[in-house]
Design a protein around this motif. Structure first.
Motif, PDB file in Angstrom:
ATOM      1  N   LEU A   3       0.870  -1.185   0.000  1.00  0.00           N
ATOM      2  CA  LEU A   3       0.000   0.000   0.000  1.00  0.00           C
ATOM      3  C   LEU A   3       0.900   1.227   0.000  1.00  0.00           C
ATOM      4  CD1 LEU A   3      -2.874   1.300   0.307  1.00  0.00           C
ATOM      5  CD2 LEU A   3      -2.438   1.316   2.774  1.00  0.00           C
ATOM      6  N   TYR A   4       0.690   2.093  -0.982  1.00  0.00           N
ATOM      7  CA  TYR A   4       1.466   3.329  -1.091  1.00  0.00           C
ATOM      8  C   TYR A   4       0.628   4.477  -0.552  1.00  0.00           C
ATOM      9  CZ  TYR A   4       4.453   0.655  -4.287  1.00  0.00           C
ATOM     10  OH  TYR A   4       5.283  -0.292  -4.833  1.00  0.00           O
ATOM     11  N   GLY A   5       1.227   5.286   0.316  1.00  0.00           N
ATOM     12  CA  GLY A   5       0.444   6.398   0.844  1.00  0.00           C
ATOM     13  C   GLY A   5       1.222   7.255   1.819  1.00  0.00           C
ATOM     14  N   SER A   6       0.500   8.183   2.452  1.00  0.00           N
ATOM     15  CA  SER A   6       1.115   9.065   3.444  1.00  0.00           C
ATOM     16  C   SER A   6       0.433   8.813   4.791  1.00  0.00           C
ATOM     17  CB  SER A   6       0.905  10.527   3.046  1.00  0.00           C
ATOM     18  OG  SER A   6      -0.464  10.846   3.170  1.00  0.00           O
ATOM     19  N   TYR A   7       1.050   9.330   5.856  1.00  0.00           N
ATOM     20  CA  TYR A   7       0.457   9.189   7.186  1.00  0.00           C
ATOM     21  C   TYR A   7      -0.545  10.311   7.487  1.00  0.00           C
ATOM     22  CZ  TYR A   7       3.703   5.412   8.226  1.00  0.00           C
ATOM     23  OH  TYR A   7       4.377   4.203   8.207  1.00  0.00           O
ATOM     24  N   ILE A  29       4.225   1.635   2.085  1.00  0.00           N
ATOM     25  CA  ILE A  29       5.340   2.373   1.484  1.00  0.00           C
ATOM     26  C   ILE A  29       4.989   3.852   1.458  1.00  0.00           C
ATOM     27  CG2 ILE A  29       6.760   2.655  -0.592  1.00  0.00           C
ATOM     28  CD1 ILE A  29       6.295  -0.358  -1.070  1.00  0.00           C
ATOM     29  N   GLU A  30       5.685   4.615   2.321  1.00  0.00           N
ATOM     30  CA  GLU A  30       5.399   6.044   2.426  1.00  0.00           C
ATOM     31  C   GLU A  30       5.739   6.717   1.096  1.00  0.00           C
ATOM     32  OE1 GLU A  30       7.032   7.802   5.969  1.00  0.00           O
ATOM     33  OE2 GLU A  30       5.799   9.599   5.709  1.00  0.00           O
ATOM     34  N   THR A  31       4.775   7.461   0.572  1.00  0.00           N
ATOM     35  CA  THR A  31       4.906   7.997  -0.784  1.00  0.00           C
ATOM     36  C   THR A  31       4.501   9.457  -0.800  1.00  0.00           C
ATOM     37  OG1 THR A  31       4.290   5.807  -1.588  1.00  0.00           O
ATOM     38  CG2 THR A  31       4.154   7.600  -3.192  1.00  0.00           C
ATOM     39  N   ASP A  32       5.338  10.301  -1.361  1.00  0.00           N
ATOM     40  CA  ASP A  32       4.989  11.723  -1.472  1.00  0.00           C
ATOM     41  C   ASP A  32       4.408  12.001  -2.856  1.00  0.00           C
ATOM     42  OD1 ASP A  32       7.118  11.613  -3.163  1.00  0.00           O
ATOM     43  OD2 ASP A  32       8.473  12.799  -1.911  1.00  0.00           O
ATOM     44  N   MET A  33       4.156  13.285  -3.141  1.00  0.00           N
ATOM     45  CA  MET A  33       3.513  13.628  -4.418  1.00  0.00           C
ATOM     46  C   MET A  33       4.381  13.236  -5.611  1.00  0.00           C
ATOM     47  SD  MET A  33       1.167  16.871  -4.245  1.00  0.00           S
ATOM     48  CE  MET A  33       0.099  17.236  -2.895  1.00  0.00           C
ATOM     49  N   THR A  38       4.704   9.477 -10.385  1.00  0.00           N
ATOM     50  CA  THR A  38       5.336   8.561 -11.339  1.00  0.00           C
ATOM     51  C   THR A  38       4.729   7.162 -11.286  1.00  0.00           C
ATOM     52  OG1 THR A  38       7.048   8.070  -9.714  1.00  0.00           O
ATOM     53  CG2 THR A  38       7.577   9.750 -11.354  1.00  0.00           C
ATOM     54  N   LYS A  39       4.158   6.780 -10.124  1.00  0.00           N
ATOM     55  CA  LYS A  39       3.745   5.375  -9.974  1.00  0.00           C
ATOM     56  C   LYS A  39       2.259   5.122 -10.165  1.00  0.00           C
ATOM     57  CE  LYS A  39       6.552   2.647  -7.334  1.00  0.00           C
ATOM     58  NZ  LYS A  39       6.848   1.527  -7.508  1.00  0.00           N
ATOM     59  N   SER A  40       1.406   6.184 -10.106  1.00  0.00           N
ATOM     60  CA  SER A  40      -0.027   5.964 -10.307  1.00  0.00           C
ATOM     61  C   SER A  40      -0.558   6.945 -11.355  1.00  0.00           C
ATOM     62  CB  SER A  40      -0.791   6.173  -8.998  1.00  0.00           C
ATOM     63  OG  SER A  40      -2.186   6.160  -9.265  1.00  0.00           O
ATOM     64  N   PRO A  41      -1.431   6.477 -12.251  1.00  0.00           N
ATOM     65  CA  PRO A  41      -1.978   7.385 -13.274  1.00  0.00           C
ATOM     66  C   PRO A  41      -2.811   8.512 -12.669  1.00  0.00           C
ATOM     67  CG  PRO A  41      -3.118   5.271 -13.294  1.00  0.00           C
ATOM     68  CD  PRO A  41      -1.949   5.114 -12.390  1.00  0.00           C
ATOM     69  N   THR A  42      -3.349   8.311 -11.452  1.00  0.00           N
ATOM     70  CA  THR A  42      -4.152   9.380 -10.828  1.00  0.00           C
ATOM     71  C   THR A  42      -3.257  10.451 -10.209  1.00  0.00           C
ATOM     72  OG1 THR A  42      -4.198   8.311  -8.677  1.00  0.00           O
ATOM     73  CG2 THR A  42      -5.971   7.720 -10.206  1.00  0.00           C
ATOM     74  N   LYS A  43      -1.976  10.115 -10.033  1.00  0.00           N
ATOM     75  CA  LYS A  43      -1.012  11.009  -9.355  1.00  0.00           C
ATOM     76  C   LYS A  43      -1.492  11.346  -7.943  1.00  0.00           C
ATOM     77  CE  LYS A  43       0.481  12.999 -13.765  1.00  0.00           C
ATOM     78  NZ  LYS A  43       1.666  12.147 -13.947  1.00  0.00           N
ATOM     79  N   ARG A  44      -2.127  10.365  -7.323  1.00  0.00           N
ATOM     80  CA  ARG A  44      -2.641  10.534  -5.967  1.00  0.00           C
ATOM     81  C   ARG A  44      -2.302   9.309  -5.135  1.00  0.00           C
ATOM     82  NH1 ARG A  44      -8.756  12.730  -7.237  1.00  0.00           N
ATOM     83  NH2 ARG A  44      -8.247  14.932  -7.185  1.00  0.00           N
ATOM     84  N   VAL A  45      -2.377   9.472  -3.806  1.00  0.00           N
ATOM     85  CA  VAL A  45      -2.336   8.315  -2.915  1.00  0.00           C
ATOM     86  C   VAL A  45      -3.724   8.184  -2.275  1.00  0.00           C
ATOM     87  CG1 VAL A  45       0.131   8.362  -2.431  1.00  0.00           C
ATOM     88  CG2 VAL A  45      -1.399   9.752  -1.004  1.00  0.00           C
ATOM     89  N   PRO A  46      -4.127   6.959  -1.935  1.00  0.00           N
ATOM     90  CA  PRO A  46      -3.376   5.713  -1.967  1.00  0.00           C
ATOM     91  C   PRO A  46      -3.438   5.014  -3.321  1.00  0.00           C
ATOM     92  CG  PRO A  46      -5.545   5.284  -1.075  1.00  0.00           C
ATOM     93  CD  PRO A  46      -5.476   6.759  -1.353  1.00  0.00           C
TER      94      PRO A  46
END
Ligand SMILES: N[C@@H](CCC(=O)N[C@@H](CS)C(=O)NCC(=O)O)C(=O)O
Length: 185
Positions: A3-7, A29-33, A38-46
């Motif tokens: 799971l990619y995201g922020s706290y 996996i802590e992920t910033d903008m 680069t990793k999701s087409p929505t350019k958002r988390v999660p």
């Protein structure tokens, strides 16, 4: 699973609560903008990876996780409607948060004023709902709690006049999976 995201994200928080509730193994996996760009087409988390499957929205992630353990996501149309109402309020609040952070004056743009009004009327409607004061919480209620928690954390909304929401939020603090996922920088 990963799971990619922020706290801080309330959408990610809801996914983290569901992971705790289901007991599924998942790496966070802590992920910033820059990472989400680069990793999701929505350019958002999660977003969630499971083998070669990619889920790009918190709602599909939660449905996927719940169904993996034989449970439902929003079992009735009423629960789904309540979930959508919270989600609209949350999505709009976050939209205005990012826009204001970029220096835009909401009051000067008619569509943004409409966005602000949408938040007010949705919160008033949510305050009129019958809300549980102990677990179990359904996904509409968990999303509502994540929304209120984020709005308080970012000081985006004063809930003082919405006593039902304040009481609901006070009560859910004793739910361990909610408490364990509090937003932090
Ligand atoms: N509909 C999406 C919304 C996710 C979302 O808005 N995430 C925010 C963080 S709270 C984000 O990544 N925003 C970055 C941006 O809009 O550029 C979901 O439910 O997952």
């Amino acid at each position: 699973m990963k799971l990619y995201g922020s706290y801080t994200s309330p959408f990610v928080r809801h996914c983290r609560i569901v992971l705790l509730e289901t007991g599924l193994a998942c790496e966070f996996i802590e992920t910033d903008m820059a990472g989400s760009a680069t990793k999701s087409p929505t350019k958002r988390v999660p977003f969630l990876e499971d083998g070669n499957q990619l889920f790009t929205d918190s709602s599909s992630i939660i449905k996927y996780l719940r169904e993996k353990v034989g449970n439902f996501f929003c079992a009735s149309a009423k629960e789904l409607d309540e979930y959508c109402l919270v989600n609209t309020a949350l999505d709009t609040t976050i939209n205005l948060f990012f826009i204001e952070r970029d220096g835009v004056q909401v009051a000067g743009i008619p569509y943004l004023r409409r966005q602000a009004e949408r938040i007010e009327s949705s919160i008033a409607e949510l305050n009129a709902m019958i809300l549980p004061m102990s677990s179990p919480y359904n996904d509409a209620e968990l999303r509502l709690a994540c929304f209120i928690g984020w709005a308080k954390f970012r000081k985006r909304f004063d809930f003082a006049e919405f006593k039902n929401l304040e009481n609901f939020f006070a009560a859910i603090q004793s739910y361990e999976n909610f408490k364990a996922t509090e937003p932090k920088v």
